[in-house]
Scaffold this motif. Sequence first.
Motif, PDB file in Angstrom:
ATOM      1  N   PRO A  32      35.770  56.022 -45.934  1.00 61.66           N
ATOM      2  CA  PRO A  32      35.434  55.363 -44.269  1.00 61.66           C
ATOM      3  C   PRO A  32      34.769  55.767 -42.962  1.00 61.66           C
ATOM      4  O   PRO A  32      33.822  55.724 -42.281  1.00 61.66           O
ATOM      5  CB  PRO A  32      36.728  55.504 -43.839  1.00 61.66           C
ATOM      6  CG  PRO A  32      37.831  55.311 -44.871  1.00 61.66           C
ATOM      7  CD  PRO A  32      37.315  55.796 -45.698  1.00 61.66           C
ATOM      8  N   LEU A  33      33.423  57.190 -43.240  1.00 63.52           N
ATOM      9  CA  LEU A  33      32.788  57.976 -43.188  1.00 63.52           C
ATOM     10  C   LEU A  33      31.904  56.812 -43.689  1.00 63.52           C
ATOM     11  O   LEU A  33      30.871  57.003 -42.833  1.00 63.52           O
ATOM     12  CB  LEU A  33      33.094  59.382 -43.534  1.00 63.52           C
ATOM     13  CG  LEU A  33      33.665  60.321 -43.378  1.00 63.52           C
ATOM     14  CD1 LEU A  33      33.929  61.856 -43.672  1.00 63.52           C
ATOM     15  CD2 LEU A  33      33.388  60.417 -41.337  1.00 63.52           C
ATOM     16  N   VAL A  34      31.456  56.904 -44.693  1.00 65.92           N
ATOM     17  CA  VAL A  34      30.425  55.628 -44.956  1.00 65.92           C
ATOM     18  C   VAL A  34      30.240  54.092 -44.722  1.00 65.92           C
ATOM     19  O   VAL A  34      28.732  54.302 -44.465  1.00 65.92           O
ATOM     20  CB  VAL A  34      30.533  56.170 -47.032  1.00 65.92           C
ATOM     21  CG1 VAL A  34      29.433  54.638 -47.230  1.00 65.92           C
ATOM     22  CG2 VAL A  34      30.215  57.101 -47.337  1.00 65.92           C
ATOM     23  N   GLY A  35      30.888  54.049 -44.365  1.00 66.26           N
ATOM     24  CA  GLY A  35      31.596  52.495 -43.746  1.00 66.26           C
ATOM     25  C   GLY A  35      30.931  52.452 -42.728  1.00 66.26           C
ATOM     26  O   GLY A  35      30.793  51.720 -41.766  1.00 66.26           O
ATOM     27  N   ALA A  36      31.030  54.383 -41.759  1.00 67.01           N
ATOM     28  CA  ALA A  36      30.296  53.776 -40.692  1.00 67.01           C
ATOM     29  C   ALA A  36      29.067  53.841 -40.318  1.00 67.01           C
ATOM     30  O   ALA A  36      28.669  52.984 -39.597  1.00 67.01           O
ATOM     31  CB  ALA A  36      30.867  54.824 -39.745  1.00 67.01           C
ATOM     32  N   PHE A  37      28.161  53.683 -41.035  1.00 71.25           N
ATOM     33  CA  PHE A  37      26.650  53.532 -41.802  1.00 71.25           C
ATOM     34  C   PHE A  37      26.175  52.712 -42.236  1.00 71.25           C
ATOM     35  O   PHE A  37      25.884  51.981 -42.058  1.00 71.25           O
ATOM     36  CB  PHE A  37      26.402  55.307 -42.763  1.00 71.25           C
ATOM     37  CG  PHE A  37      25.993  56.002 -41.680  1.00 71.25           C
ATOM     38  CD1 PHE A  37      25.651  56.475 -40.886  1.00 71.25           C
ATOM     39  CD2 PHE A  37      26.706  56.949 -42.259  1.00 71.25           C
ATOM     40  CE1 PHE A  37      26.167  57.363 -39.883  1.00 71.25           C
ATOM     41  CE2 PHE A  37      27.537  58.294 -41.244  1.00 71.25           C
ATOM     42  CZ  PHE A  37      26.736  58.247 -40.128  1.00 71.25           C
ATOM     43  N   GLY A  38      27.394  52.048 -42.692  1.00 71.39           N
ATOM     44  CA  GLY A  38      27.228  49.904 -43.780  1.00 71.39           C
ATOM     45  C   GLY A  38      28.860  50.047 -44.429  1.00 71.39           C
ATOM     46  O   GLY A  38      29.429  49.663 -43.228  1.00 71.39           O
ATOM     47  N   THR A  39      28.649  49.544 -45.212  1.00 74.17           N
ATOM     48  CA  THR A  39      29.432  48.958 -46.050  1.00 74.17           C
ATOM     49  C   THR A  39      30.866  50.109 -46.082  1.00 74.17           C
ATOM     50  O   THR A  39      30.605  51.204 -46.392  1.00 74.17           O
ATOM     51  CB  THR A  39      30.134  47.753 -47.035  1.00 74.17           C
ATOM     52  OG1 THR A  39      30.826  47.705 -47.464  1.00 74.17           O
ATOM     53  CG2 THR A  39      28.933  48.341 -48.215  1.00 74.17           C
ATOM     54  N   GLN A  40      32.084  49.727 -45.638  1.00 68.64           N
ATOM     55  CA  GLN A  40      33.569  50.965 -46.555  1.00 68.64           C
ATOM     56  C   GLN A  40      33.757  51.071 -47.748  1.00 68.64           C
ATOM     57  O   GLN A  40      34.108  51.636 -48.056  1.00 68.64           O
ATOM     58  CB  GLN A  40      34.990  50.234 -45.769  1.00 68.64           C
ATOM     59  CG  GLN A  40      36.078  51.358 -46.365  1.00 68.64           C
ATOM     60  CD  GLN A  40      36.890  51.452 -45.095  1.00 68.64           C
ATOM     61  OE1 GLN A  40      36.961  50.796 -44.778  1.00 68.64           O
ATOM     62  NE2 GLN A  40      37.415  52.262 -45.145  1.00 68.64           N
ATOM     63  N   ASN A  41      33.131  49.970 -48.835  1.00 71.09           N
ATOM     64  CA  ASN A  41      33.374  49.565 -50.292  1.00 71.09           C
ATOM     65  C   ASN A  41      32.471  50.405 -50.783  1.00 71.09           C
ATOM     66  O   ASN A  41      30.920  49.096 -50.781  1.00 71.09           O
ATOM     67  CB  ASN A  41      34.079  48.321 -50.784  1.00 71.09           C
ATOM     68  CG  ASN A  41      33.800  48.691 -52.210  1.00 71.09           C
ATOM     69  OD1 ASN A  41      34.153  49.252 -52.924  1.00 71.09           O
ATOM     70  ND2 ASN A  41      34.086  47.388 -52.567  1.00 71.09           N
TER      71      ASN A  41
END
Length: 152
Positions: A32-41
């Motif tokens: 979810p933290l990565v998903g804040a900048f792009g896709t969550q998967n």
Amino acid sequence: MRGNVVDLAVAVVIGAAFTNIVNSVVEGIINPLVGAFGTQNLDGYTSCLKGPCEGTGDAATGVRILWGSVLGATLQFVITAAVVYFLMVLPMAKYLARVEARRKAKEGAHEVVEVTELEVLKEIRDALLVERAQGGGRSTRADGGGQTGDGR
């Protein structure tokens, strides 16, 4: 030898159980933290090496590099290694260092006692040598190999 095998077996079981915890942390927090900048998967991050790269899954065309899945596996490994190091390896190393320091302190205390005993024995030997020398007719050898004046 048996103790090491048992320790290894326990480590494997704990490691297998710990893998589920790490996977949950990566999927529930890191993604979810990565998903804040792009896709969550993270598996969705790809690069096209040879085009045209169209479609997904089995219907995909072209040559894709799935660097997102490599990044996800790397994050899981780093998290697992950090937790194992900080929660298991580092505390055990500190404990073993304390045990070793205590053992060395005990050895140091024993050495001081032994040196003191040795010094006392030397003083006794020197006093006996002086007494023999003053008594006359007695040997003054330090190894005790001489005979006293009365034939002993």
